[in-house]
Design a protein around this motif. Structure first.
Motif, PDB file in Angstrom:
ATOM      1  N   LEU A  45       0.862  -1.197   0.000  1.00  0.00           N
ATOM      2  CA  LEU A  45       0.000   0.000   0.000  1.00  0.00           C
ATOM      3  C   LEU A  45       0.891   1.237   0.000  1.00  0.00           C
ATOM      4  CD1 LEU A  45      -2.758   1.531   0.590  1.00  0.00           C
ATOM      5  CD2 LEU A  45      -2.217   1.255   3.021  1.00  0.00           C
TER       6      LEU A  45
ATOM      7  N   ILE B 228       0.427   5.396   0.571  1.00  0.00           N
ATOM      8  CA  ILE B 228      -0.470   6.506   0.891  1.00  0.00           C
ATOM      9  C   ILE B 228       0.134   7.770   0.297  1.00  0.00           C
ATOM     10  CG2 ILE B 228      -1.666   7.742   2.754  1.00  0.00           C
ATOM     11  CD1 ILE B 228      -1.911   5.106   3.982  1.00  0.00           C
TER      12      ILE B 228
ATOM     13  N   PHE C 258      -3.549   5.034  -2.056  1.00  0.00           N
ATOM     14  CA  PHE C 258      -4.683   5.635  -1.360  1.00  0.00           C
ATOM     15  C   PHE C 258      -4.321   7.113  -1.190  1.00  0.00           C
ATOM     16  CE2 PHE C 258      -6.757   6.868   2.715  1.00  0.00           C
ATOM     17  CZ  PHE C 258      -8.071   6.697   2.302  1.00  0.00           C
TER      18      PHE C 258
ATOM     19  N   VAL D 162      -4.855  10.860   0.364  1.00  0.00           N
ATOM     20  CA  VAL D 162      -5.440  11.606   1.489  1.00  0.00           C
ATOM     21  C   VAL D 162      -5.249  13.093   1.226  1.00  0.00           C
ATOM     22  CG1 VAL D 162      -5.307  12.037   3.970  1.00  0.00           C
ATOM     23  CG2 VAL D 162      -4.776   9.793   3.112  1.00  0.00           C
TER      24      VAL D 162
ATOM     25  N   GLN E  14      -8.218   9.135   8.461  1.00  0.00           N
ATOM     26  CA  GLN E  14      -8.420   8.530   7.138  1.00  0.00           C
ATOM     27  C   GLN E  14      -7.282   7.569   6.769  1.00  0.00           C
ATOM     28  OE1 GLN E  14      -9.119  11.913   4.527  1.00  0.00           O
ATOM     29  NE2 GLN E  14     -10.898  12.511   5.719  1.00  0.00           N
ATOM     30  N   THR E  15      -6.068   7.971   7.143  1.00  0.00           N
ATOM     31  CA  THR E  15      -4.914   7.109   6.855  1.00  0.00           C
ATOM     32  C   THR E  15      -5.037   5.810   7.635  1.00  0.00           C
ATOM     33  OG1 THR E  15      -3.564   9.093   6.637  1.00  0.00           O
ATOM     34  CG2 THR E  15      -2.375   7.034   6.851  1.00  0.00           C
TER      35      THR E  15
ATOM     36  N   SER F 176      -7.659   4.373   8.927  1.00  0.00           N
ATOM     37  CA  SER F 176      -8.746   3.457   8.556  1.00  0.00           C
ATOM     38  C   SER F 176      -8.394   2.673   7.285  1.00  0.00           C
ATOM     39  CB  SER F 176     -10.100   4.180   8.510  1.00  0.00           C
ATOM     40  OG  SER F 176     -10.359   4.624   7.244  1.00  0.00           O
ATOM     41  N   LYS F 177      -7.677   3.293   6.372  1.00  0.00           N
ATOM     42  CA  LYS F 177      -7.230   2.559   5.175  1.00  0.00           C
ATOM     43  C   LYS F 177      -6.209   1.475   5.562  1.00  0.00           C
ATOM     44  CE  LYS F 177      -6.715   1.422   0.947  1.00  0.00           C
ATOM     45  NZ  LYS F 177      -7.831   0.827   0.182  1.00  0.00           N
ATOM     46  N   VAL F 178      -5.298   1.830   6.448  1.00  0.00           N
ATOM     47  CA  VAL F 178      -4.263   0.868   6.862  1.00  0.00           C
ATOM     48  C   VAL F 178      -4.904  -0.334   7.574  1.00  0.00           C
ATOM     49  CG1 VAL F 178      -2.272   0.568   8.410  1.00  0.00           C
ATOM     50  CG2 VAL F 178      -2.370   2.517   6.852  1.00  0.00           C
TER      51      VAL F 178
ATOM     52  N   GLN G  27      -7.819  -1.505   7.099  1.00  0.00           N
ATOM     53  CA  GLN G  27      -8.486  -2.288   6.036  1.00  0.00           C
ATOM     54  C   GLN G  27      -7.479  -3.195   5.312  1.00  0.00           C
ATOM     55  OE1 GLN G  27     -10.509   0.581   3.489  1.00  0.00           O
ATOM     56  NE2 GLN G  27     -10.502  -0.912   1.849  1.00  0.00           N
ATOM     57  N   VAL G  28      -6.310  -2.635   5.007  1.00  0.00           N
ATOM     58  CA  VAL G  28      -5.297  -3.425   4.291  1.00  0.00           C
ATOM     59  C   VAL G  28      -4.741  -4.533   5.195  1.00  0.00           C
ATOM     60  CG1 VAL G  28      -3.001  -3.311   3.211  1.00  0.00           C
ATOM     61  CG2 VAL G  28      -4.753  -1.644   2.618  1.00  0.00           C
TER      62      VAL G  28
ATOM     63  N   ARG H 137      -7.311  -7.223   5.166  1.00  0.00           N
ATOM     64  CA  ARG H 137      -7.306  -7.892   3.852  1.00  0.00           C
ATOM     65  C   ARG H 137      -6.136  -8.864   3.746  1.00  0.00           C
ATOM     66  NH1 ARG H 137      -5.535  -4.014  -0.757  1.00  0.00           N
ATOM     67  NH2 ARG H 137      -3.500  -4.838  -0.161  1.00  0.00           N
TER      68      ARG H 137
END
Ligand code: TMP
Length: 215
Positions: A132, A134, A185, A187, A199-200, A202-204, A206-207, A210
């Motif tokens: 990922l 950012i 992603f 931001v 926001q950062t 919540s993406k992390v 999620q990854v 996953r």
């Protein structure tokens, strides 16, 4: 085979990515994850020495290709000595800048060509890419203003480039994101620190979920 998760942070100067990276590292550590926070160019003695050569304000004679090769050399050593061992121990590696910085700064803004810079970096990274990335999106003029008003941050040789150079850096990043949409992603880094962190993170998360589900 890597077991950890490799996350990189990118963006123009003054986007606040370094601050967020450290805050995120603390959040993840508090959650019980094993985290490595590191940066490019640098992160280990050999690469920090290369960083000093690249960014020293006296080195105005540095040729653009030399600059690109030095970044790639610092990258190789950092990857081999620090990032890959941490990934094989299952850590989450949070790295401040990686190959995309070379593509945007040397490949696009310096005009060396993104394909050329990608190819020397292929030799350095030998196929290792982040899970990922950012991208901290900021207007380059605002980013430079932030640096100027932050007395604690050292001003380096690349910071001294004119606004036009930093605008080209951003243009370069836009092309890179277009090419690797699924890895990035974005931001909006002009928001408050809290919003950017939220926001950062919540993406992390999620990854991380996953990756955990796919292994
Ligand atoms: P930093 O200010 O984020 O620590 O990064 C140091 C400077 O080096 C910054 O101006 C961006 C630049 N840079 C490149 O030009 N190419 C690269 O490959 C990397 C990693 C950084």
């Amino acid at each position: 085979m890597n077991q950890g998760i490799f996350i990189t942070m990118e963006g123009p100067e003054g986007a606040g990515k370094t601050t967020i990276l450290h805050m995120l590292g603390e959040l993840l550590t508090d959650m019980g994850h094993s985290v490595l926070i590191t940066r490019e160019p640098g992160g280990i003695p050999i690469s920090e020495q290369i960083r000093e050569v690249i960014l020293n304000k006296v080195n105005t004679a540095m040729d653009s290709r030399t600059e690109a090769l030095l970044y790639a050399a610092a990258r190789r050593q950092h990857l081999a000595e620090k990032v890959l061992p941490a990934l094989s121990e299952g850590k989450i590696v949070l790295c401040d800048r990686f190959i995309d910085s070379s593509l945007a700064y040397q490949g696009y803004a310096r005009g060396l060509g993104m394909d050329e810079v990608y190819s020397i970096n292929q030799f350095a990274i030998n196929g290792v890419m982040p899970d990922l990335t950012i991208y901290f999106d900021i207007d380059p003029a605002l980013g430079l203003e932030r640096i100027a008003s932050n007395g604690e941050r050292e001003v380096n040789r690349l910071d001294m480039e004119a606004l036009h150079f930093h605008e080209k850096v951003k243009e370069g990043y836009m092309l890179i994101i277009e090419k690797w949409k699924e890895r990035f992603f974005i931001v909006d880094a002009s928001q408050s620190l809290e919003r950017v962190l939220e926001q950062t993170a919540s993406k992390v998360y999620q990854v991380i979920s996953r990756e955990a589900a796919s292994r």
